[in-house]
Scaffold this active site. Structure first.
Site, PDB file in Angstrom:
ATOM      1  N   ASP A  31      30.262  47.612  34.617  1.00 54.98           N
ATOM      2  CA  ASP A  31      30.614  47.151  35.978  1.00 54.98           C
ATOM      3  C   ASP A  31      30.663  45.718  35.822  1.00 54.98           C
ATOM      4  OD1 ASP A  31      31.566  48.571  39.076  1.00 54.98           O
ATOM      5  OD2 ASP A  31      30.968  46.217  38.994  1.00 54.98           O
ATOM      6  N   ILE A  32      31.320  45.006  36.453  1.00 51.93           N
ATOM      7  CA  ILE A  32      31.357  43.389  36.407  1.00 51.93           C
ATOM      8  C   ILE A  32      30.325  42.862  37.535  1.00 51.93           C
ATOM      9  CG2 ILE A  32      33.439  42.840  38.110  1.00 51.93           C
ATOM     10  CD1 ILE A  32      34.513  41.015  35.950  1.00 51.93           C
ATOM     11  N   HIS A 100      37.547  56.151  40.017  1.00 52.45           N
ATOM     12  CA  HIS A 100      36.499  55.812  38.973  1.00 52.45           C
ATOM     13  C   HIS A 100      35.098  56.486  39.800  1.00 52.45           C
ATOM     14  CE1 HIS A 100      37.002  52.656  42.097  1.00 52.45           C
ATOM     15  NE2 HIS A 100      35.633  52.484  42.087  1.00 52.45           N
ATOM     16  N   HIS A 102      30.902  55.702  39.876  1.00 51.54           N
ATOM     17  CA  HIS A 102      29.783  55.050  39.368  1.00 51.54           C
ATOM     18  C   HIS A 102      28.929  55.802  38.931  1.00 51.54           C
ATOM     19  CE1 HIS A 102      31.480  51.385  41.867  1.00 51.54           C
ATOM     20  NE2 HIS A 102      32.079  52.536  42.543  1.00 51.54           N
TER      21      HIS A 102
HETATM   22  P1  5GP Z   1      34.694  50.722  44.600  1.00 52.19           P
HETATM   23  O1  5GP Z   1      34.129  49.746  45.406  1.00 52.19           O
HETATM   24  O2  5GP Z   1      36.039  50.840  44.374  1.00 52.19           O
HETATM   25  O3  5GP Z   1      33.954  52.157  44.422  1.00 52.19           O
HETATM   26  O4  5GP Z   1      34.314  50.048  43.155  1.00 52.19           O
HETATM   27  C1  5GP Z   1      34.984  49.279  42.264  1.00 52.19           C
HETATM   28  C2  5GP Z   1      33.886  48.475  41.340  1.00 52.19           C
HETATM   29  O5  5GP Z   1      34.768  48.004  40.505  1.00 52.19           O
HETATM   30  C3  5GP Z   1      32.827  47.646  41.932  1.00 52.19           C
HETATM   31  O6  5GP Z   1      31.621  48.034  41.420  1.00 52.19           O
HETATM   32  C4  5GP Z   1      33.520  46.508  41.111  1.00 52.19           C
HETATM   33  O7  5GP Z   1      32.340  45.618  40.778  1.00 52.19           O
HETATM   34  C5  5GP Z   1      34.127  46.893  40.059  1.00 52.19           C
HETATM   35  N1  5GP Z   1      35.109  46.008  39.316  1.00 52.19           N
HETATM   36  C6  5GP Z   1      36.215  45.420  40.075  1.00 52.19           C
HETATM   37  N2  5GP Z   1      36.948  44.706  39.371  1.00 52.19           N
HETATM   38  C7  5GP Z   1      36.397  44.852  38.100  1.00 52.19           C
HETATM   39  C8  5GP Z   1      36.735  44.360  36.842  1.00 52.19           C
HETATM   40  O8  5GP Z   1      37.879  43.495  36.688  1.00 52.19           O
HETATM   41  N3  5GP Z   1      36.067  44.519  35.684  1.00 52.19           N
HETATM   42  C9  5GP Z   1      35.050  45.468  35.851  1.00 52.19           C
HETATM   43  N4  5GP Z   1      34.335  45.697  34.718  1.00 52.19           N
HETATM   44  N5  5GP Z   1      34.673  45.827  36.944  1.00 52.19           N
HETATM   45  C10 5GP Z   1      35.457  45.712  38.141  1.00 52.19           C
END
Ligand code: 5GP
Ligand code: ZN
Length: 137
Positions: A31-32, A100, A102
């Protein structure tokens, strides 16, 4: 592949990422913006927005991969625990609308906060909900 989807671009290698695992159906990237050291996310390679649109075959395969990689992460990171979580829809905190999962390693006394206020069901309420939902299975 969805042209407006950042995870599709990552899967297609148009946008760089750090890959931890890859097979024909999934990749796991770091995760970034990690919640903790080692935070990774499993991406379904096919553009599926959320769990409501995920087919049974991919759903079952995903947990096999998550469990395998979680074990390797635990061994390497020596974390004390791990949250496996998955957000569906804006209301649930989803920010990238490509399914996705986590994998968030947890360390004693870390600052990660995944909590809710425990609620309470009224008499018969839980059973009525379970019955109603079961009818839709
Ligand atoms: P959500 O909030 O949708 O469950 O999680 C999205 C996740 O994707 C977040 O933890 C965010 O940090 C990660 N994320 C968003 N954009 C990128 C990216 O460009 N690269 C990576 N490696 N992670 C990303
Ligand atoms: Zn996508």
């Amino acid at each position: 592949m969805n042209d407006n989807c950042i995870f599709c671009k990552i899967i297609g290698k148009e946008i760089p990422s750090t890959t931890l695992y890859e097979d024909e159906d999934f990749c796991i990237i770091m995760d970034i913006s990690p919640a903790s050291k080692g935070h990774a996310i499993l991406l379904v390679k096919k553009h599926v927005p959320n769990i409501f649109e995920l087919d049974a075959e991919l759903a079952s395969k995903a947990l096999v991969v998550v469990s395998k990689v979680a074990k390797a992460m635990k061994e390497e990171l020596k974390c004390d625990g791990m949250n496996i979580l998955q957000n569906n829809g804006e209301a649930a905190g989803q920010t990238v609308f490509h399914l996705h999962i986590h994998l968030i390693p947890r360390y004693k006394d870390d600052q990660v906060n995944i909590t809710w206020n425990p609620g309470k069901y009224g008499e018969g309420e839980a059973a009525a909900l379970a019955d109603a939902i079961r009818k839709r299975l």
